[in-house]
Design a protein around this motif. Structure first.
Motif, short mmCIF file in Angstrom:
data_model
loop_
_atom_site.label_atom_id
_atom_site.label_comp_id
_atom_site.label_asym_id
_atom_site.label_seq_id
_atom_site.Cartn_x
_atom_site.Cartn_y
_atom_site.Cartn_z
N GLY A 82 59.67 -108.77 -18.20
CA GLY A 82 60.43 -108.20 -17.09
C GLY A 82 59.53 -107.66 -16.01
O GLY A 82 58.61 -106.89 -16.29
N PRO A 83 59.78 -108.05 -14.77
CA PRO A 83 59.00 -107.51 -13.66
C PRO A 83 59.49 -106.12 -13.26
O PRO A 83 60.60 -105.71 -13.61
CB PRO A 83 59.25 -108.53 -12.54
N THR A 84 58.69 -105.41 -12.52
CA THR A 84 59.01 -104.06 -12.06
C THR A 84 60.30 -104.03 -11.25
O THR A 84 61.02 -103.03 -11.29
CB THR A 84 57.84 -103.53 -11.21
N GLU A 85 60.62 -105.09 -10.54
CA GLU A 85 61.79 -105.12 -9.68
C GLU A 85 63.11 -105.16 -10.45
O GLU A 85 64.18 -105.11 -9.87
CB GLU A 85 61.71 -106.32 -8.73
N THR A 86 63.02 -105.26 -11.74
CA THR A 86 64.20 -105.19 -12.61
C THR A 86 63.98 -104.01 -13.55
O THR A 86 63.16 -103.16 -13.29
CB THR A 86 64.37 -106.51 -13.39
N THR A 87 64.69 -103.96 -14.64
CA THR A 87 64.42 -102.92 -15.62
C THR A 87 63.07 -103.20 -16.27
O THR A 87 62.40 -104.16 -15.94
CB THR A 87 65.50 -102.89 -16.72
N ASP A 88 62.69 -102.39 -17.22
CA ASP A 88 61.40 -102.60 -17.88
C ASP A 88 61.28 -103.99 -18.46
O ASP A 88 60.23 -104.60 -18.42
CB ASP A 88 61.19 -101.57 -18.99
N TYR A 89 62.36 -104.50 -19.04
CA TYR A 89 62.35 -105.88 -19.49
C TYR A 89 63.75 -106.47 -19.40
O TYR A 89 64.74 -105.76 -19.50
CB TYR A 89 61.76 -106.06 -20.89
N VAL A 90 63.80 -107.78 -19.17
CA VAL A 90 65.07 -108.47 -18.99
C VAL A 90 65.30 -109.55 -20.05
O VAL A 90 66.38 -110.10 -20.14
CB VAL A 90 65.20 -109.09 -17.58
N SER A 91 64.27 -109.84 -20.82
CA SER A 91 64.43 -110.82 -21.90
C SER A 91 63.51 -110.45 -23.06
O SER A 91 62.49 -109.78 -22.86
CB SER A 91 64.12 -112.25 -21.42
N VAL A 92 63.91 -110.88 -24.24
CA VAL A 92 63.12 -110.60 -25.44
C VAL A 92 63.11 -111.83 -26.35
O VAL A 92 64.02 -112.66 -26.30
CB VAL A 92 63.66 -109.38 -26.24
N CYS A 93 62.07 -111.91 -27.16
CA CYS A 93 61.95 -113.03 -28.08
C CYS A 93 61.22 -112.57 -29.33
O CYS A 93 60.14 -111.97 -29.24
CB CYS A 93 61.17 -114.16 -27.42
N ILE A 97 68.61 -110.14 -21.97
CA ILE A 97 69.33 -109.03 -22.57
C ILE A 97 70.74 -108.99 -21.98
O ILE A 97 71.05 -109.74 -21.05
CB ILE A 97 68.59 -107.69 -22.34
N CYS A 98 71.59 -108.13 -22.50
CA CYS A 98 72.97 -108.01 -22.02
C CYS A 98 73.03 -107.77 -20.51
O CYS A 98 72.17 -107.09 -19.95
CB CYS A 98 73.68 -106.87 -22.72
#
Length: 168
Positions: A78-89, A104-105
């Motif tokens: 996840g980039p700074t321009e979004t939340t801390d992270y936007v996807s996980v694996c 993520i949701c």
């Protein structure tokens, strides 16, 4: 359920105190480069390692899995321009490549025609403060995400992306 949070003081990332505290934790969130400087302990409580904040390489995962007997390693993107992270694996033990995973949701990942990643959903920031032109260039409308009511605003990460056979 008892939980304790330990925050690493600035400039203390490579100290012995970081090493001591990590082995007492059961869940650890840190950058891959921080994780690589941790010296393995004979006894460690770590059951879950969440890596975020910088690109995760296959060699880093292989090194960490050799050094520790982690039950699970997760890659978070996840980039700074979004939340801390936007996807996980969840990274497979015998991975041959590293995926950023699934969103993520309330988040959408779209690979645009330029093969760059657009991120949509509630985690997308409003733009850059006092930088209207830069915001217009980076925070774009994506017709695939729905009506032009702000909910379809996406952040154009500029990161090269493609979907793998598993949809990740």
């Amino acid at each position: 359920f008892k939980c304790r949070t330990w925050v690493v003081p600035d400039g203390d990332e490579r100290s012995a105190s970081l090493n001591d505290h990590v082995h007492k934790a059961t869940i650890v969130l840190m950058t891959p480069s921080q994780a690589l400087v941790i010296r393995p302990a004979r006894q460690t409580n770590v059951q879950l390692l969440v890596l975020a904040g910088e690109a995760l390489t296959l060699s880093a995962v292989q090194s960490l899995l050799r050094s520790f007997n982690f039950c699970r390693v997760w890659n978070s993107y996840g980039p700074t321009e979004t939340t801390d992270y936007v996807s996980v694996c969840l990274v497979p033990t015998h991975a041959s490549s590293i995926s950023i995973g699934r969103p993520i949701c309330n988040t959408a990942l779209v690979v645009c025609d330029r093969r760059t990643l657009l991120i949509g959903g509630k985690s997308v920031g409003a733009g850059y403060k006092n930088l209207a032109a830069r915001s217009r260039a980076a925070f774009v409308y994506d017709a695939q995400q729905g009506a032009n009511d702000g909910s379809s605003r996406c952040y154009d990460s500029g990161d090269r992306a493609r979907f793998g056979a598993s949809g990740e």
